[in-house]
Scaffold this motif. Structure first.
Motif, PDB file in Angstrom:
ATOM      1  N   ASP A 150       0.826  -1.212   0.000  1.00 55.88           N
ATOM      2  CA  ASP A 150       0.000   0.000   0.000  1.00 55.88           C
ATOM      3  C   ASP A 150       0.855   1.254   0.000  1.00 55.88           C
ATOM      4  OD1 ASP A 150      -2.310  -1.499  -0.052  1.00 55.88           O
ATOM      5  OD2 ASP A 150      -2.628  -1.428   2.125  1.00 55.88           O
ATOM      6  N   LEU A 151       1.970   1.210   0.703  1.00 53.12           N
ATOM      7  CA  LEU A 151       2.852   2.380   0.750  1.00 53.12           C
ATOM      8  C   LEU A 151       3.415   2.684  -0.634  1.00 53.12           C
ATOM      9  CD1 LEU A 151       4.313   4.578   2.303  1.00 53.12           C
ATOM     10  CD2 LEU A 151       6.128   2.918   2.814  1.00 53.12           C
ATOM     11  N   ALA A 152       3.797   1.654  -1.386  1.00 49.35           N
ATOM     12  CA  ALA A 152       4.328   1.870  -2.734  1.00 49.35           C
ATOM     13  C   ALA A 152       3.289   2.550  -3.618  1.00 49.35           C
ATOM     14  CB  ALA A 152       4.764   0.541  -3.350  1.00 49.35           C
ATOM     15  N   LYS A 153       2.068   2.066  -3.557  1.00 47.96           N
ATOM     16  CA  LYS A 153       0.996   2.652  -4.382  1.00 47.96           C
ATOM     17  C   LYS A 153       0.748   4.111  -3.994  1.00 47.96           C
ATOM     18  CE  LYS A 153      -1.324  -1.830  -4.845  1.00 47.96           C
ATOM     19  NZ  LYS A 153      -2.537  -2.615  -4.531  1.00 47.96           N
ATOM     20  N   ALA A 154       0.704   4.378  -2.697  1.00 46.95           N
ATOM     21  CA  ALA A 154       0.456   5.740  -2.228  1.00 46.95           C
ATOM     22  C   ALA A 154       1.615   6.663  -2.575  1.00 46.95           C
ATOM     23  CB  ALA A 154       0.230   5.726  -0.717  1.00 46.95           C
TER      24      ALA A 154
ATOM     25  N   TYR B 232      11.215   4.401 -14.664  1.00 44.01           N
ATOM     26  CA  TYR B 232      11.156   2.945 -14.817  1.00 44.01           C
ATOM     27  C   TYR B 232      11.986   2.534 -16.027  1.00 44.01           C
ATOM     28  CZ  TYR B 232       7.674   4.015 -18.440  1.00 44.01           C
ATOM     29  OH  TYR B 232       7.035   4.511 -19.550  1.00 44.01           O
ATOM     30  N   GLY B 233      12.383   1.266 -16.054  1.00 43.67           N
ATOM     31  CA  GLY B 233      13.206   0.762 -17.150  1.00 43.67           C
ATOM     32  C   GLY B 233      12.594  -0.448 -17.810  1.00 43.67           C
TER      33      GLY B 233
ATOM     34  N   GLU C 178       2.736  -1.959 -14.711  1.00 45.33           N
ATOM     35  CA  GLU C 178       1.556  -1.532 -15.472  1.00 45.33           C
ATOM     36  C   GLU C 178       0.538  -0.850 -14.560  1.00 45.33           C
ATOM     37  OE1 GLU C 178       0.201  -5.062 -17.401  1.00 45.33           O
ATOM     38  OE2 GLU C 178       1.743  -4.999 -18.967  1.00 45.33           O
ATOM     39  N   GLU C 179       0.402  -1.359 -13.346  1.00 48.49           N
ATOM     40  CA  GLU C 179      -0.521  -0.743 -12.395  1.00 48.49           C
ATOM     41  C   GLU C 179      -0.037   0.664 -12.025  1.00 48.49           C
ATOM     42  OE1 GLU C 179      -2.259  -1.421  -7.868  1.00 48.49           O
ATOM     43  OE2 GLU C 179      -1.445  -3.139  -8.982  1.00 48.49           O
ATOM     44  N   LEU C 180       1.247   0.814 -11.773  1.00 49.97           N
ATOM     45  CA  LEU C 180       1.781   2.127 -11.383  1.00 49.97           C
ATOM     46  C   LEU C 180       1.677   3.144 -12.514  1.00 49.97           C
ATOM     47  CD1 LEU C 180       4.998   1.127  -9.401  1.00 49.97           C
ATOM     48  CD2 LEU C 180       2.729   1.731  -8.497  1.00 49.97           C
ATOM     49  N   LEU C 181       1.772   2.670 -13.751  1.00 50.38           N
ATOM     50  CA  LEU C 181       1.729   3.580 -14.897  1.00 50.38           C
ATOM     51  C   LEU C 181       0.335   4.170 -15.129  1.00 50.38           C
ATOM     52  CD1 LEU C 181       4.056   1.698 -17.422  1.00 50.38           C
ATOM     53  CD2 LEU C 181       4.545   3.832 -16.199  1.00 50.38           C
TER      54      LEU C 181
END
Length: 301
Positions: free
Chosen positions: A111-115, A125-126, A140-143
């Motif tokens: 959850d912390l990464a998403k927030a 990103y690479g 893909e979710e983060l993008l």
């Protein structure tokens, strides 16, 4: 020195140990970018995965000491911390043997990464991290977030496909290539051009991306920004090794561009930072502001 204060950045991808003949150093292109952005004053988090082993503990400890957010680096019970065997030729150019599967191939978002990405200004990103479906799906979710997206092309055979590269380019606001990568990818897109400048415009138009840069080793770099091309012809240094030079170049360039430096100031500064990293052993040497300024002034004279 450029000041990235108030710029919130997140790097996503591989963290690992670069194993040289006589020592090992922390690395991975996204981590190298993150560490350099931190030294430039940015608030930086690293999203990745390490194994539940001594190598993983050492990476988290070292990264934390260097000031990055590490609670977004998760721990895998099933896969080991990544290792890359680095071989240098007589000119200091590196080739890499990358172990698979590694923990960073299996990044799962907490959850912390998403927030953290939701509240960030820029996401770097690479392509290497997309060699495994688990880490690719997480990316893909983060993008999907409304954040400035910087794609660092990092072609390491056999760890990429052109189909995935195309998807990653389509998601980007900014793309960074080296000259060989640009020409290889442009050729797969049936580019009729041979020059770097023409191929930059060709790839930009095909992918509807408005900004990109191409590094040319000791010959500097080209930057496309808001439809204009800028260049730096490079700074002469004695190369120790090239590991991480392009990563620090990108960190310096993005920090400069997103903190209102002019495009020419940004590419000049970034090329100087990249050159000084190449002059020093390893991917993340300490570089003082005075050394950067001195190199840039020396070339002006």
């Amino acid at each position: 020195m450029n000041n990235g204060k108030n710029l919130k950045a997140v790097a996503y991808g591989e963290v690992l140990w670069d194993v040289f003949a006589n020592e090992k150093k922390i690395g991975g292109a996204p981590l190298n970018v993150a560490l350099r952005m931190k030294t430039l004053g940015c608030d930086v988090a690293m999203i990745s995965c390490v194994g539940n082993d001594e190598d993983g503990k050492a990476i988290k400890d070292q990264v934390k000491q260097l000031g990055l957010e590490t609670d977004t680096i998760v721990i895998s019970e099933d896969f080991p911390t990544g290792l890359v065997n680095v071989t240098l030729n007589e000119r200091g150019s590196a080739t890499y043997e990358i172990s698979y599967p590694s923990a960073w191939d299996k990044i799962e978002l907490n959850d912390l990464a998403k927030a953290t990405v939701k509240s960030a200004d820029v996401l770097i990103y690479g392509s290497l991290v997309c060699r495994d479906n688990v880490s690719r799906k997480a990316l893909e979710e983060l993008l999907q977030n409304d954040v400035y997206k910087v794609f660092d092309v990092n072609l390491r055979k056999p760890h990429y496909t052109y189909e995935i590269l195309q998807e990653l380019m389509n998601s980007a606001d900014f793309i960074k290539f080296n000259d060989e990568e640009l020409l290889e990818i442009a050729a797969t897109m049936d580019s009729p051009f041979t020059s770097l400048e023409d191929n930059m415009r060709f790839v930009a138009e095909k992918n509807k991306v408005r900004a990109m840069c191409v590094t040319k080793g000791k010959h500097g770099a080209l930057l496309m920004w808001e439809g204009e091309l800028y260049q730096n012809v490079g700074y002469p240094v004695k190369v120790s090794d090239t590991v991480g030079a392009g990563d620090s170049f990108l960190a310096a360039l993005i920090t400069s561009l997103l903190t209102d430096k002019t495009p020419q100031e940004a590419i000049d500064f970034a090329c100087a930072v990249g050159a000084l990293v190449a002059e020093s052993p390893g991917a993340n040497p300490e570089i003082s502001p005075s050394r950067i300024e001195s190199l840039m002034e020396k070339v002006k004279i």
